[in-house]
Motif scaffolding. Structure first.
Motif, PDB file in Angstrom:
ATOM      1  N   LEU A  69      80.485  25.619 108.206  1.00 54.80           N
ATOM      2  CA  LEU A  69      79.288  25.316 107.427  1.00 54.80           C
ATOM      3  C   LEU A  69      78.014  25.714 108.157  1.00 54.80           C
ATOM      4  CD1 LEU A  69      77.948  23.851 104.966  1.00 54.80           C
ATOM      5  CD2 LEU A  69      78.029  21.768 106.349  1.00 54.80           C
ATOM      6  N   TYR A  70      77.908  25.335 109.436  1.00 60.07           N
ATOM      7  CA  TYR A  70      76.658  25.580 110.146  1.00 60.07           C
ATOM      8  C   TYR A  70      76.513  27.004 110.653  1.00 60.07           C
ATOM      9  CZ  TYR A  70      75.360  20.775 109.684  1.00 60.07           C
ATOM     10  OH  TYR A  70      75.010  19.559 109.150  1.00 60.07           O
ATOM     11  N   VAL A  71      77.621  27.663 110.931  1.00 60.77           N
ATOM     12  CA  VAL A  71      77.494  29.085 111.267  1.00 60.77           C
ATOM     13  C   VAL A  71      76.990  29.845 110.052  1.00 60.77           C
ATOM     14  CG1 VAL A  71      78.776  31.172 111.864  1.00 60.77           C
ATOM     15  CG2 VAL A  71      79.155  29.068 113.155  1.00 60.77           C
ATOM     16  N   LEU A  72      77.485  29.492 108.859  1.00 62.84           N
ATOM     17  CA  LEU A  72      76.952  30.095 107.641  1.00 62.84           C
ATOM     18  C   LEU A  72      75.468  29.803 107.494  1.00 62.84           C
ATOM     19  CD1 LEU A  72      79.736  29.321 104.979  1.00 62.84           C
ATOM     20  CD2 LEU A  72      79.043  31.581 105.796  1.00 62.84           C
ATOM     21  N   ALA A  73      75.087  28.545 107.707  1.00 63.69           N
ATOM     22  CA  ALA A  73      73.698  28.145 107.498  1.00 63.69           C
ATOM     23  C   ALA A  73      72.742  28.842 108.464  1.00 63.69           C
ATOM     24  CB  ALA A  73      73.574  26.619 107.640  1.00 63.69           C
ATOM     25  N   PHE A  74      73.120  28.902 109.741  1.00 68.03           N
ATOM     26  CA  PHE A  74      72.200  29.402 110.753  1.00 68.03           C
ATOM     27  C   PHE A  74      72.243  30.921 110.926  1.00 68.03           C
ATOM     28  CE2 PHE A  74      72.697  25.004 112.757  1.00 68.03           C
ATOM     29  CZ  PHE A  74      71.510  24.554 112.201  1.00 68.03           C
ATOM     30  N   PHE A  75      73.389  31.542 110.604  1.00 78.18           N
ATOM     31  CA  PHE A  75      73.522  32.968 110.912  1.00 78.18           C
ATOM     32  C   PHE A  75      73.736  33.866 109.697  1.00 78.18           C
ATOM     33  CE2 PHE A  75      74.163  31.207 115.102  1.00 78.18           C
ATOM     34  CZ  PHE A  75      73.515  32.132 115.908  1.00 78.18           C
ATOM     35  N   LEU A  76      74.009  33.295 108.509  1.00 78.34           N
ATOM     36  CA  LEU A  76      74.199  34.152 107.344  1.00 78.34           C
ATOM     37  C   LEU A  76      72.978  35.028 107.050  1.00 78.34           C
ATOM     38  CD1 LEU A  76      75.998  35.129 105.082  1.00 78.34           C
ATOM     39  CD2 LEU A  76      75.313  33.130 103.720  1.00 78.34           C
ATOM     40  N   PRO A  77      71.740  34.494 107.138  1.00 77.65           N
ATOM     41  CA  PRO A  77      70.595  35.396 106.931  1.00 77.65           C
ATOM     42  C   PRO A  77      70.590  36.578 107.900  1.00 77.65           C
ATOM     43  CG  PRO A  77      69.877  33.104 106.861  1.00 77.65           C
ATOM     44  CD  PRO A  77      71.305  33.096 107.332  1.00 77.65           C
ATOM     45  N   GLN A  78      71.001  36.344 109.157  1.00 77.76           N
ATOM     46  CA  GLN A  78      71.036  37.439 110.127  1.00 77.76           C
ATOM     47  C   GLN A  78      72.178  38.408 109.820  1.00 77.76           C
ATOM     48  OE1 GLN A  78      70.717  36.228 114.243  1.00 77.76           O
ATOM     49  NE2 GLN A  78      69.495  34.432 113.728  1.00 77.76           N
ATOM     50  N   VAL A  79      73.321  37.881 109.359  1.00 73.94           N
ATOM     51  CA  VAL A  79      74.439  38.749 108.981  1.00 73.94           C
ATOM     52  C   VAL A  79      74.021  39.668 107.838  1.00 73.94           C
ATOM     53  CG1 VAL A  79      76.747  38.790 107.952  1.00 73.94           C
ATOM     54  CG2 VAL A  79      76.234  37.165 109.787  1.00 73.94           C
ATOM     55  N   ILE A  80      73.345  39.098 106.847  1.00 73.78           N
ATOM     56  CA  ILE A  80      72.885  39.899 105.703  1.00 73.78           C
ATOM     57  C   ILE A  80      71.850  40.923 106.146  1.00 73.78           C
ATOM     58  CG2 ILE A  80      71.640  39.784 103.504  1.00 73.78           C
ATOM     59  CD1 ILE A  80      72.999  37.017 103.112  1.00 73.78           C
ATOM     60  N   SER A  81      70.969  40.512 107.037  1.00 76.35           N
ATOM     61  CA  SER A  81      69.983  41.463 107.561  1.00 76.35           C
ATOM     62  C   SER A  81      70.673  42.614 108.290  1.00 76.35           C
ATOM     63  CB  SER A  81      69.024  40.735 108.504  1.00 76.35           C
ATOM     64  OG  SER A  81      68.041  41.612 109.008  1.00 76.35           O
ATOM     65  N   ASP A  82      71.757  42.320 109.020  1.00 78.93           N
ATOM     66  CA  ASP A  82      72.492  43.368 109.749  1.00 78.93           C
ATOM     67  C   ASP A  82      73.170  44.369 108.821  1.00 78.93           C
ATOM     68  OD1 ASP A  82      71.762  42.357 112.173  1.00 78.93           O
ATOM     69  OD2 ASP A  82      73.662  41.323 112.573  1.00 78.93           O
ATOM     70  N   LEU A  83      73.443  43.962 107.564  1.00 79.38           N
ATOM     71  CA  LEU A  83      74.058  44.894 106.617  1.00 79.38           C
ATOM     72  C   LEU A  83      73.169  46.111 106.371  1.00 79.38           C
ATOM     73  CD1 LEU A  83      75.522  42.438 103.912  1.00 79.38           C
ATOM     74  CD2 LEU A  83      76.742  43.568 105.781  1.00 79.38           C
ATOM     75  N   GLN A  84      71.878  45.916 106.538  1.00 80.48           N
ATOM     76  CA  GLN A  84      70.953  47.041 106.360  1.00 80.48           C
ATOM     77  C   GLN A  84      71.240  48.141 107.380  1.00 80.48           C
ATOM     78  OE1 GLN A  84      66.762  45.441 105.060  1.00 80.48           O
ATOM     79  NE2 GLN A  84      67.566  44.023 106.600  1.00 80.48           N
ATOM     80  N   ARG A  85      71.466  47.719 108.623  1.00 77.13           N
ATOM     81  CA  ARG A  85      71.762  48.687 109.682  1.00 77.13           C
ATOM     82  C   ARG A  85      73.146  49.298 109.497  1.00 77.13           C
ATOM     83  NH1 ARG A  85      74.700  47.747 113.919  1.00 77.13           N
ATOM     84  NH2 ARG A  85      74.501  45.488 113.684  1.00 77.13           N
ATOM     85  N   GLN A  86      74.116  48.475 109.087  1.00 78.11           N
ATOM     86  CA  GLN A  86      75.484  48.961 108.941  1.00 78.11           C
ATOM     87  C   GLN A  86      75.636  49.958 107.798  1.00 78.11           C
ATOM     88  OE1 GLN A  86      77.305  44.661 109.351  1.00 78.11           O
ATOM     89  NE2 GLN A  86      78.968  46.132 109.361  1.00 78.11           N
ATOM     90  N   PHE A  87      74.974  49.680 106.668  1.00 78.72           N
ATOM     91  CA  PHE A  87      75.248  50.455 105.458  1.00 78.72           C
ATOM     92  C   PHE A  87      74.035  51.208 104.921  1.00 78.72           C
ATOM     93  CE2 PHE A  87      78.238  46.866 105.512  1.00 78.72           C
ATOM     94  CZ  PHE A  87      79.450  47.561 105.494  1.00 78.72           C
ATOM     95  N   GLY A  88      72.914  51.178 105.646  1.00 83.33           N
ATOM     96  CA  GLY A  88      71.754  51.942 105.237  1.00 83.33           C
ATOM     97  C   GLY A  88      71.081  51.425 103.976  1.00 83.33           C
ATOM     98  N   VAL A  89      71.243  50.132 103.680  1.00 78.25           N
ATOM     99  CA  VAL A  89      70.554  49.535 102.532  1.00 78.25           C
ATOM    100  C   VAL A  89      69.289  48.846 103.023  1.00 78.25           C
ATOM    101  CG1 VAL A  89      72.636  49.239 101.161  1.00 78.25           C
ATOM    102  CG2 VAL A  89      71.968  47.445 102.769  1.00 78.25           C
ATOM    103  N   THR A  90      68.399  48.516 102.097  1.00 81.10           N
ATOM    104  CA  THR A  90      67.127  47.899 102.466  1.00 81.10           C
ATOM    105  C   THR A  90      66.932  46.612 101.677  1.00 81.10           C
ATOM    106  OG1 THR A  90      66.150  50.064 102.918  1.00 81.10           O
ATOM    107  CG2 THR A  90      64.630  48.209 102.597  1.00 81.10           C
ATOM    108  N   PHE A  91      66.668  45.508 102.391  1.00 80.71           N
ATOM    109  CA  PHE A  91      66.391  44.226 101.763  1.00 80.71           C
ATOM    110  C   PHE A  91      65.024  43.728 102.227  1.00 80.71           C
ATOM    111  CE2 PHE A  91      71.170  43.734 102.488  1.00 80.71           C
ATOM    112  CZ  PHE A  91      71.503  44.202 101.226  1.00 80.71           C
ATOM    113  N   SER A  92      64.241  43.172 101.302  1.00 79.58           N
ATOM    114  CA  SER A  92      63.053  42.437 101.718  1.00 79.58           C
ATOM    115  C   SER A  92      63.484  41.067 102.210  1.00 79.58           C
ATOM    116  CB  SER A  92      62.080  42.281 100.543  1.00 79.58           C
ATOM    117  OG  SER A  92      62.614  41.386  99.570  1.00 79.58           O
ATOM    118  N   LEU A  93      62.555  40.334 102.824  1.00 79.14           N
ATOM    119  CA  LEU A  93      62.874  38.981 103.283  1.00 79.14           C
ATOM    120  C   LEU A  93      63.294  38.106 102.100  1.00 79.14           C
ATOM    121  CD1 LEU A  93      62.916  37.353 105.917  1.00 79.14           C
ATOM    122  CD2 LEU A  93      60.579  36.608 105.406  1.00 79.14           C
ATOM    123  N   PHE A  94      62.631  38.287 100.966  1.00 78.63           N
ATOM    124  CA  PHE A  94      62.971  37.519  99.770  1.00 78.63           C
ATOM    125  C   PHE A  94      64.356  37.905  99.255  1.00 78.63           C
ATOM    126  CE2 PHE A  94      62.611  36.857  95.065  1.00 78.63           C
ATOM    127  CZ  PHE A  94      62.559  35.469  95.103  1.00 78.63           C
TER     128      PHE A  94
END
Length: 446
Positions: free
Chosen positions: A262-287
Motif C-alpha cells: 500500500l505505502y510503496v504504491l502511495a509514495f512511489f507510484l507518482p515517480q514510477v509513472i514519471s519514469d515511464l516518460q523516460r522509458q517509453f518516450g511519452v510526455t506527462f504533465s504533473l496533472f
C-alpha cells in the motif's frame, strides 16, 4: 423484548449508523490519508528543491511510521477510556497543524522531524476507528462497513492526486510561498483541523450516546453486540495477554506485508509513472501524473467492496485475505516485465486491487479472540507493527532505487512481502480461523 422487535430495532439502528457515521468517518480518513501521502506528489518538486536523494526521501517519508508506532497502543487505550469523540477530534486537530507546518521544511533534518511528529499526532486514528466501528455494527456487517470506511483511501488518491498536483503546479507565489509544493502542504492541512472541530459536535461515543438514535434501538444494538462478543470470546483477555498473543503477532506480519504494498504504491507510484516518460518516450504533465495515479485506485475501490461483501455473506475470512495478497504480488511482479506503459499501469492496478481487497477483511480477524481493552491494545499493536512497513517500504525502495537506478528491485520486495502475508494468514487455520463458522448468523463469526 420479542426477537422480531429486537431484530427490527437493531436493523434500524445499523442503518442509521451507516448513514450518520460512515460518511463523517470516511471524510476524516480521506483527509488523514491525503495529509499522510501527499508527500509522494510533493517529492517530484520538493526533492530537487531540498537536495533530497531517493533514500533520504524514503527515510523521511517513512519516519512518519516510527512516531506512529511508538504512540499507537497508548493512543488507542486512551480512546477506549475517554471516548472516540474527544480523542479523534484531538488527533485530527494536531495532525492538521503539523501537516500544514510541513510547508516550512528547509532540508533533510527538518523534513525528518516534521514527518516523525506527524506520525505522533496521527497515532491511534485508524485503529481507533476500527475499534469504534465494533461498538456500532454487528459482526455480520463489519467487513462491508470497514470496506466502505476504507474507500477513503482510494478516493483520497482519486480526488487528492489531481488536487495535490494542481496545487503544486499552480501554487508558486501564493500566500507568500515560493514553491507550489509548500503551498500544497499548507492548504491541505487546514481541512483536517476544521473537521476535527466538527467531530466534537457530531461523533457520539456509543449508540446510547447518540441523540439521533431512539433509546430502545440504541439499547437493542448495544445488547446485540455485547451478546455476540460474549458468544465469540468467552473470557475477555487482559491487555498484557493480548499484546503477547501469537495470533496478534501473526496478524501483525500479515498486515505488514499487505501495507508494505500500500505505502510503496502511495509514495512511489507518482515517480514510477514519471519514469515511464523516460522509458517509453511519452510526455506527462504533473496533472497527468496525478490522473494516471488515480486510475488504479478507482478499480481497486470497487474490488475491495465486492470482496468484503462476499466475505460477510460467506463468513469466510482467510481466503478473502490470502487470495488478494497472492494476486497483488503477481500483479506487481508481472509489471516489471511488460514493455507498454498501458500494460504496466494495468498490472499495477491488479496489485492495488489485491492490496485494497485484503485490508478490510484482515480487520475482522482480531475480534474472533479479542474484546474490550484487549481489543483496543491488540488492534493498535497489529496496526502499528503493520504500519512499520510504511517506514521500511519507502526506505528500502528508495535505497534500492539509488543502488540500481530503477524501481525493479523494490517492486520484487513488495511482491515478496505480499506472498508472505498470504502464506501466514493461511497458516492461522488452527488459531484465529478455528473460530470461523460458516455464513454469519446472529452471533456471527467473523
Amino acid at each position: 423484548m420479542a426477537a422480531e422487535t429486537e431484530d427490527r430495532l437493531v436493523r434500524g439502528a445499523v442503518r442509521s449508523g451507516m448513514w450518520r457515521l460512515i460518511p463523517l468517518l470516511g471524510l476524516c480518513y480521506l483527509l488523514n490519508y491525503v495529509d499522510r501521502v501527499n508527500v509522494g506528489f510533493a517529492s517530484l518538486k520538493m526533492n530537487p528543491d531540498l537536495g533530497l536523494s531517493a533514500a533520504a526521501y524514503g527515510l523521511g517519508a517513512g519516519l512518519f511510521f516510527i512516531g506512529y508506532f511508538v504512540f499507537e497502543v497508548p493512543s488507542n487505550v486512551i480512546l477506549h477510556k475517554v471516548g472516540a469523540r474527544i480523542w479523534i477530534a484531538r488527533i485530527m486537530i494536531t495532525w492538521g497543524i503539523v501537516a500544514s507546518a510541513t510547508a516550512f521544511v528547509a532540508g533533510e533534518i527538518s523534513f525528518y522531524i516534521v514527518r516523525f511528529v506527524l506520525g505522533v499526532a496521527e497515532a491511534g486514528f485508524f485503529p481507533g476507528i476500527i475499534l469504534y466501528l465494533t461498538y456500532w455494527f454487528p459482526r455480520a456487517q463489519r467487513a462491508k462497513v470497514v470496506a466502505l470506511f476504507f474507500l477513503a483511501v482510494p478516493l483520497s488518491t482519486v480526488f487528492g492526486a489531481p488536487i495535490s498536483t494542481l496545487l503544486i503546479q499552480n501554487g508558486d507565489g501564493l500566500l507568500g510561498f515560493a514553491a507550489g509544493w509548500r503551498f500544497m502542504f499548507f492548504v491541505e492541512g487546514i481541512p483536517a483541523l476544521l473537521v476535527g472541530v466538527l467531530v466534537l459536535f457530531l461523533l457520539p461515543d456509543r449508540p446510547t450516546k447518540a441523540r439521533w438514535l431512539a433509546r430502545d434501538a440504541a439499547v437493542a444494538l448495544e445488547e446485540r453486540i455485547a451478546a455476540e462478543d460474549s458468544a465469540q470470546v468467552a473470557k475477555e483477555p487482559t491487555l498484557r495477554a493480548a499484546l503477547a498473543d501469537r495470533r496478534v503477532v501473526a496478524l501483525s506480519i500479515v498486515y505488514f506485508g499487505v501495507v508494505f504494498g500500500l505505502y510503496v504504491l502511495a509514495f512511489f507510484l507518482p515517480q514510477v509513472i514519471s519514469d515511464l516518460q523516460r522509458q517509453f518516450g511519452v510526455t506527462f504533465s504533473l496533472f497527468d501524473i496525478g490522473l494516471i495515479t488515480a486510475a488504479p485506485y478507482v478499480v481497486a475501490s470497487i474490488v475491495m467492496v465486492l470482496n468484503a461483501r462476499h466475505s460477510d455473506r460467506t463468513g469466510e475470512r482467510r481466503l478473502h485475505v490470502a487470495i488478494p495478497a497472492f494476486v497483488g504480488a503477481v500483479g506487481v511482479a508481472v509489471a516489471l516485465f511488460l514493455n507498454s506503459p498501458f500494460l504496466i499501469i494495468a498490472a499495477v492496478t491488479v496489485c492495488a486491487c489485491g492490496v485494497f481487497a485484503a485490508i478490510p477483511v484482515i480487520w475482522q480477524l482480531p475480534s474472533t479472540f479479542l474484546t474490550g481493552v484487549a481489543a483496543a491494545g491488540g488492534i493498535a499493536l497489529i496496526n502499528s507493527f503493520g504500519n512499520l512497513s510504511g517506514f521500511v517500504g519507502p526506505y528500502v525502495t528508495g535505497w534500492l532505487q539509488d543502488l540500481t537506478g530503477n524501481n525493479k528491485a523494490g517492486m520484487f520486495v513488495v511482491a515478496g512481502f505480499m506472498v508472505l502475508s498470504g502464506v501466514v494468514v493461511l497458516l492461522l487455520r488452527r488459531g484465529v480461523a478455528a473460530r470461523e463458522g460458516g455464513p454469519n448468523t446472529t452471533t456471527g463469526a467473523p
